[in-house]
Enzyme design. Structure first.
Site, PDB file in Angstrom:
ATOM      1  N   GLU A  82      -3.595   7.419  -4.196  1.00 23.52           N
ATOM      2  CA  GLU A  82      -3.368   6.413  -3.486  1.00 23.52           C
ATOM      3  C   GLU A  82      -3.079   4.836  -4.741  1.00 23.52           C
ATOM      4  OE1 GLU A  82      -7.058   4.420  -2.099  1.00 23.52           O
ATOM      5  OE2 GLU A  82      -6.191   4.509  -0.223  1.00 23.52           O
ATOM      6  N   TYR A 122       0.882  -1.138   0.144  1.00 19.30           N
ATOM      7  CA  TYR A 122       0.144   0.096  -0.024  1.00 19.30           C
ATOM      8  C   TYR A 122       0.797   1.110   0.002  1.00 19.30           C
ATOM      9  CZ  TYR A 122      -3.202   3.542   1.329  1.00 19.30           C
ATOM     10  OH  TYR A 122      -3.976   4.718   1.347  1.00 19.30           O
TER      11      TYR A 122
END
Ligand code: ADP
Ligand code: MG
Length: 397
Positions: free
Chosen positions: A207, A119
């Site tokens: 993101e 992530y």
């Protein structure tokens, strides 16, 4: 302002980020030709909607055993079959709400051999007033769940905008993500690229979930979600073109044409207020008396009658709205301008729900006179508390 994954990847590619080859399509007829442009033998068919959690989503029309909104395909025929099943249908994910979003675009992408899913995001950390990287080895899944259950697995690195990413920042990022060998070298190249893209295009969020380490040891941006700072879009003509209005709330689009600060919400009391702080207080007091606001709306200080009328029309056009509360403390904004705007809007579109008006401040007497003489069924209120009580009572009656 948000953009689609395929647009975000194309943008990141111009900065030099490693993304897979892919082709966006708008109809199932284009699926075969799109897949033929890719190397194969693994393809991925990805729904393009402005919401995450697509992989685990379900299509309303396909029932309980619907496959998700991101699907692997091992042949061109399979790509075509998935495209036919997905396009035009409604994808419901954790982020779309129950109503879901219609899938009007697909991205046909080269399949990657994944070793690890990581992530990575960049956002503005308001506590330190700096852009910050947020990374975790636990990518690909629900990062909110990781933050809740194992917060120690999420690492934040705030970047000094004076220096940009330092070697020490890079070391923290690569070691936090346990990157080694080629993946580490790729990371040291990629992180400054992402930082540059974030700053230069005025993103508010970038993101990448997941950022992957492939079985050959290289890094790739596998998913990309980008939001831009709307206030900076005047200096990015090219990015503004990427806006997909079908993904946005129609009321918010109309409001943005009038430069109104308007946010659609889920409740049923429509609010028209001047000043952001007073608008927030109005929403709070509606909640205090047990109801929910249908919107945030700050008509601003310098609005004219037309803008006020436009705001009022947007509020009345919302089918959820069962009552309207106009709360004006006239400072720069004059009460008579508000009154004229409300009357003009009601004359045009009618008024089918109770309306409570609280006016105070500049030209208040003139404002009240205009409303009284208009013949409209308006309940006047003396102060904010009285106004909230009256509108709540009116919709419960
Ligand atoms: P979302 O976050 O909306 O569910 P992603 O783009 O992250 O969508 O895709 C979900 C999952 O699908 C990823 O975590 C990854 O495991 C897999 N996936 C996505 N794109 C590819 C690809 N090009 N090759 C292989 N697997 C992929
Ligand atoms: Mg994702």
């Amino acid at each position: 302002m948000n953009i689609h994954e395929y647009q975000a990847k194309a943008l990141l590619k111009t900065f030099g980020a490693p993304v897979a080859e892919g082709v966006p399509i708008f109809s199932a007829d284009e699926a075969e030709a799109a897949a033929k442009q890719l190397p194969g033998p693994l393809y991925v068919v990805k729904s393009q909607i402005h919401a995450g959690g697509r992989g685990k989503g379900k299509f309303t029309e396909l029932g309980a055993d619907s496959k998700g909104g991101v699907r692997l395909a091992k042949s061109i025929e399979e790509v075509v079959a998935h495209a036919k099943e997905m396009l035009g249908n409604t994808l419901v994910t954790k982020q779309t709400g129950e109503a879901g979003k219609q899938v009007n675009r697909l991205y046909i992408e080269d399949g990657a051999d994944i070793d690890r899913e990581l992530y990575l995001s960049i956002l503005i950390d308001r506590t330190v007033g700096r852009p910050a990287f947020v990374v975790s080895t636990e990518g690909g899944m629900d990062i909110e769940a990781v933050a809740h259950d194992t917060p120690e697995k999420i690492i934040t690195v705030a970047v000094d905008p004076e220096t940009g990413l330092t070697q020490s920042d890079l070391d923290t990022l690569t070691s936090s993500l346990k990157l080694e060998g080629e993946a580490k070298a790729d990371g040291e190249k990629l992180f400054p690229i992402l930082y540059k893209a974030f700053v230069e295009t005025d993103m508010s969020l970038l993101e990448v979930n997941p950022l992957i380490v492939m079985t050959d040891g290289r890094l790739r941006v596998l998913d990309a979600k980008v939001s831009f700072d709307g206030n900076a879009m005047f200096r990015h003509d090219d990015i503004r073109q990427l806006r997909d209005e079908t993904e946005e709330d129609a009321k918010e689009i109309e409001a943005s044409k009038w430069d109104l600060a308007y946010v659609a919400l889920d409740g049923n009391i429509g609010c028209m207020v001047n000043g952001a702080g007073l608008a927030m207080a109005t929403m709070d007091i509606i909640k205090l008396y047990g109801k929910e606001p249908a919107n945030f709306c700050d008509v601003g200080g310098g609005a004219g009658k037309e803008k006020v009328a436009a705001a009022f029309k947007i509020i009345t056009a919302d089918p959820k709205v069962e009552g309207i509360l106009v709360n004006i403390f006239g400072g720069i904004m004059k009460c008579d301008v508000i009154a004229e705007g409300v009357v003009a809007a009601v004359q045009e579109v009618g008024l089918k729900v109770p309306l409570v008006v609280r006016l105070e401040g500049t030209n208040v007497d003139l404002g009240k006179k205009i409303l009284n003489e208009s013949g409209l069924a308006i309940t006047a209120a003396d102060d904010l508390d009285d106004a909230a009580k009256k509108i709540v009572a009116a919709i419960q009656a």
